[in-house]
Design a protein around this motif. Sequence first.
Motif, short mmCIF file in Angstrom:
data_model
loop_
_atom_site.label_atom_id
_atom_site.label_comp_id
_atom_site.label_asym_id
_atom_site.label_seq_id
_atom_site.Cartn_x
_atom_site.Cartn_y
_atom_site.Cartn_z
N THR A 149 45.89 102.79 80.40
CA THR A 149 47.13 103.40 80.87
C THR A 149 46.85 104.34 82.04
O THR A 149 47.59 104.37 83.03
CB THR A 149 47.82 104.16 79.72
OG1 THR A 149 48.04 103.24 78.65
CG2 THR A 149 49.14 104.76 80.15
N HIS A 182 44.98 111.91 75.69
CA HIS A 182 44.23 110.67 75.86
C HIS A 182 44.37 110.10 77.27
O HIS A 182 43.41 109.67 77.88
CB HIS A 182 44.68 109.63 74.84
CG HIS A 182 44.28 110.00 73.45
ND1 HIS A 182 45.08 110.72 72.61
CD2 HIS A 182 43.14 109.75 72.78
CE1 HIS A 182 44.44 110.90 71.47
NE2 HIS A 182 43.26 110.33 71.54
N ASP A 202 48.01 122.54 79.59
CA ASP A 202 48.15 121.89 78.28
C ASP A 202 48.33 123.00 77.26
O ASP A 202 47.83 124.12 77.46
CB ASP A 202 46.89 121.06 77.94
CG ASP A 202 47.16 120.06 76.81
OD1 ASP A 202 47.14 118.86 77.07
OD2 ASP A 202 47.41 120.49 75.66
P1 NAD Z 1 48.37 112.69 73.67
O1 NAD Z 1 49.14 113.17 72.48
O2 NAD Z 1 46.96 112.28 73.52
O3 NAD Z 1 48.41 113.82 74.82
C1 NAD Z 1 49.51 114.61 75.10
C2 NAD Z 1 48.99 115.96 75.54
O4 NAD Z 1 50.08 116.75 75.99
C3 NAD Z 1 48.31 116.76 74.42
O5 NAD Z 1 47.04 117.20 74.85
C4 NAD Z 1 49.26 117.92 74.18
O6 NAD Z 1 48.60 119.11 73.78
C5 NAD Z 1 49.91 118.07 75.53
N1 NAD Z 1 51.20 118.75 75.51
C6 NAD Z 1 52.18 118.67 74.59
N2 NAD Z 1 53.21 119.46 74.93
C7 NAD Z 1 52.89 120.03 76.10
C8 NAD Z 1 53.54 120.93 76.98
N3 NAD Z 1 54.75 121.42 76.70
N4 NAD Z 1 52.91 121.31 78.11
C9 NAD Z 1 51.68 120.83 78.40
N5 NAD Z 1 51.01 119.99 77.62
C10 NAD Z 1 51.61 119.58 76.48
O7 NAD Z 1 49.25 111.52 74.30
P2 NAD Z 1 48.78 110.39 75.32
O8 NAD Z 1 48.41 109.17 74.57
O9 NAD Z 1 47.81 110.99 76.30
O10 NAD Z 1 50.15 110.07 76.07
C11 NAD Z 1 50.67 110.96 77.04
C12 NAD Z 1 52.05 110.47 77.48
O11 NAD Z 1 51.95 109.15 78.00
C13 NAD Z 1 53.08 110.37 76.34
O12 NAD Z 1 54.34 110.66 76.85
C14 NAD Z 1 53.02 108.91 75.93
O13 NAD Z 1 54.23 108.48 75.35
C15 NAD Z 1 52.80 108.26 77.28
N6 NAD Z 1 52.15 106.95 77.19
C16 NAD Z 1 50.91 106.83 76.67
C17 NAD Z 1 50.29 105.57 76.61
C18 NAD Z 1 48.90 105.42 76.06
O14 NAD Z 1 48.27 104.38 76.32
N7 NAD Z 1 48.37 106.39 75.34
C19 NAD Z 1 50.96 104.44 77.11
C20 NAD Z 1 52.24 104.60 77.67
C21 NAD Z 1 52.82 105.86 77.70
#
Ligand code: NAD
Length: 366
Positions: A149, A182, A202
């Motif tokens: 991603t 991630h 974060d």
């Molecule tokens: P994740 O939960 O691993 O990471 C999210 C991060 O955002 C965390 O470190 C969290 O502490 C931080 N966070 C939460 N609230 C916050 C705020 N108010 N201010 C700053 N930081 C904050 O999730 P991810 O897998 O890295 O996904 C991130 C985004 O991408 C999500 O919206 C997810 O839906 C989208 N997404 C992810 C994938 C994937 O492959 N993982 C695919 C498509 C979309």
Amino acid sequence: MIFETLDIYGHEQVVFCHNKDAGLKAIIAIHNTVLGPALGGTRMWPYKSEAEALNDVLRLSRGMTYKNAVAGLNIGGGKAVIIGNPATDKSEALFRAFGQFVESLGGRYITAEDVGIDVNDMEYVYRETEYVTGVHQVHGGSGDPSPFTAYGSLQGLMATLNRKFGDEDVGKYSYAVQGLGHVGMEYVKLLKERGAKIFVTDINQALVDRAVTEYGAEAVGLDEIYDVPADVYSPCALGGTVNEQTLPRFKFKVICGSANNQLANNEIGDEVVKRGILYAPDYAVNAGGVMNVALELDGYNRERAMRMMRTIYHNLSRIYEISDRDGIPTYRAADRLAEERIEKIGKLKLPLGRGRTRFQGRIRGN
Ligand code: NAD
């Protein structure tokens, strides 16, 4: 009442799944299978009402149709929700009962993980049905999609920089990255490798510290991120962060990140255009995850996955062309690209699930 809603959204089929002994209450929504079997994750959530669960699954499944279509996949849109608390209500019986319902659809719906569900839960589903992606790598699963991603988001970013500035030199520009999970941390790594200036935030201080020490990023406060003088805002945490409160503070020229549903509403999307900011439609940018699991249907291969991520560049370029052609904001142009593809391919009347798939010969036509 329900059929009226299905009319508006255009769903093909909605299945209510109930197994009292296993404590299962789930809804599977198949929105559209014109391009192929409906693929979309299962979400487990303590919905306050059945209406709320239904509304969520209808909205999310429709979103998957658009996302899969823009991604260029031969995959339709679907989604499932299990009503329950992921912290307390999970059991082997629950997931196996759910798996039996997925199996009963004969491949019209293929599931995966979503909020509240992990790879171990999917192992139970997989005992009852083959129509599962995101299983353990030992079963031909693709593993954690996040690095893909992030790499896909970088491709989307390059197309967007090109459109906005006429070059795609990632390192020439500065970035405000919100969320270092991630996807976000990997994205920061890719930006750093290209020599970019990066601001990060974060809620998890340990992640911020890591981005500072490992990638030379500059840490800013949670709310301060909206004010930093960066060229690009990259939301990689939550949805709805481009809203009435934040947008007037933006000095950014581009919005491009991995988070889902970045625009609080369509009006904000229109306001973004008025302010001369280029918005890279989120579901086109973050399609790497779904591309990765979709490849499991063909037999997963990392090389192919990386090649496919690079197509995100062209998908974004195409969206910008449609935006120009029709004089519409980019968020609308993404939807139009999806609708045009479904219409054109639909006319070809391809049999559902043709070709080489892990489920060869088992996916029935629609
Ligand atoms: P994740 O939960 O691993 O990471 C999210 C991060 O955002 C965390 O470190 C969290 O502490 C931080 N966070 C939460 N609230 C916050 C705020 N108010 N201010 C700053 N930081 C904050 O999730 P991810 O897998 O890295 O996904 C991130 C985004 O991408 C999500 O919206 C997810 O839906 C989208 N997404 C992810 C994938 C994937 O492959 N993982 C695919 C498509 C979309």
